[in-house]
Scaffold this active site. Sequence first.
Site, PDB file in Angstrom:
ATOM      1  N   ASP A 229     -33.041 -42.365   5.609  1.00 52.67           N
ATOM      2  CA  ASP A 229     -32.722 -42.034   7.005  1.00 52.67           C
ATOM      3  C   ASP A 229     -33.851 -41.208   7.609  1.00 52.67           C
ATOM      4  OD1 ASP A 229     -31.598 -41.066   9.441  1.00 52.67           O
ATOM      5  OD2 ASP A 229     -29.591 -41.249   8.611  1.00 52.67           O
TER       6      ASP A 229
ATOM      7  N   HIS B  24     -31.460 -45.112   9.182  1.00 53.67           N
ATOM      8  CA  HIS B  24     -30.409 -44.549  10.031  1.00 53.67           C
ATOM      9  C   HIS B  24     -29.520 -45.687  10.509  1.00 53.67           C
ATOM     10  CE1 HIS B  24     -28.739 -41.209  12.256  1.00 53.67           C
ATOM     11  NE2 HIS B  24     -28.824 -41.876  13.401  1.00 53.67           N
TER      12      HIS B  24
ATOM     13  N   SER C  61     -23.734 -40.863  13.232  1.00 50.58           N
ATOM     14  CA  SER C  61     -24.764 -39.958  13.722  1.00 50.58           C
ATOM     15  C   SER C  61     -24.149 -38.818  14.553  1.00 50.58           C
ATOM     16  CB  SER C  61     -25.816 -40.755  14.512  1.00 50.58           C
ATOM     17  OG  SER C  61     -26.972 -40.004  14.747  1.00 50.58           O
TER      18      SER C  61
END
Length: 219
Positions: free
Chosen positions: A164, A196, A113
């Site tokens: 996601d 995610h 991320s």
Amino acid sequence: MTAIDGPRLAPASGVARSLVVFLHGYGADGNDLIAIGREWRNALPDAAFVAPNAPERLPGAPMGRQWFPLTFRDPDERRRGVVAARPGLDAFLDAELASHGLGPDRLALVGFSQGTMMALHVGLRRAIPPAAILGYSGMLVSPEALKAEATGKPPILLIHGDRDEILPVDELFAAIDGLGAAEIPVQWHLSPGLGHGIDGEGLRQGAAFLTSALRVKKT
């Protein structure tokens, strides 16, 4: 500049011939990813692992950290953020490599991320490129600047879930396009049904990618 540090794992073989650095996501800390190093130690017995805690505390979250603040309202905040956070991370990487007696070409960056944003931004601008960049569920910040600023073309693998909800899968394809425009090759994998996060197949592919990239060439 705030010094950063975090959990480490010594190489399973007892001798470090490479360094794998995990860069965690927004609101996490180094403990979030260091467990992956434990899973990868058999595949990478000569790798030392470290997962630095990002330098800034996340407001309102006593244990959470951030590489840079995010309001999700300012479209330029990611660019400013990676630029501001780069010197501290670069200094940490240099010191960590030196502590193991390793050259900068024995480094692999693994991000998740916000950590993937940092891995791509910093890794592609280091004076000597890393051996590999592996990014999960991330994005490429400021692709328009990459061609002028990139210092090399290290192997890159990007892995993303097609469900996601934080950084939609469009960010994966935008990163592929941005790297391509800068003439930087990239491998990628789309994990079906994954949000995610990181799944077992992503871990398997990541380990295989790093094993190949960090293989010590015999002379």
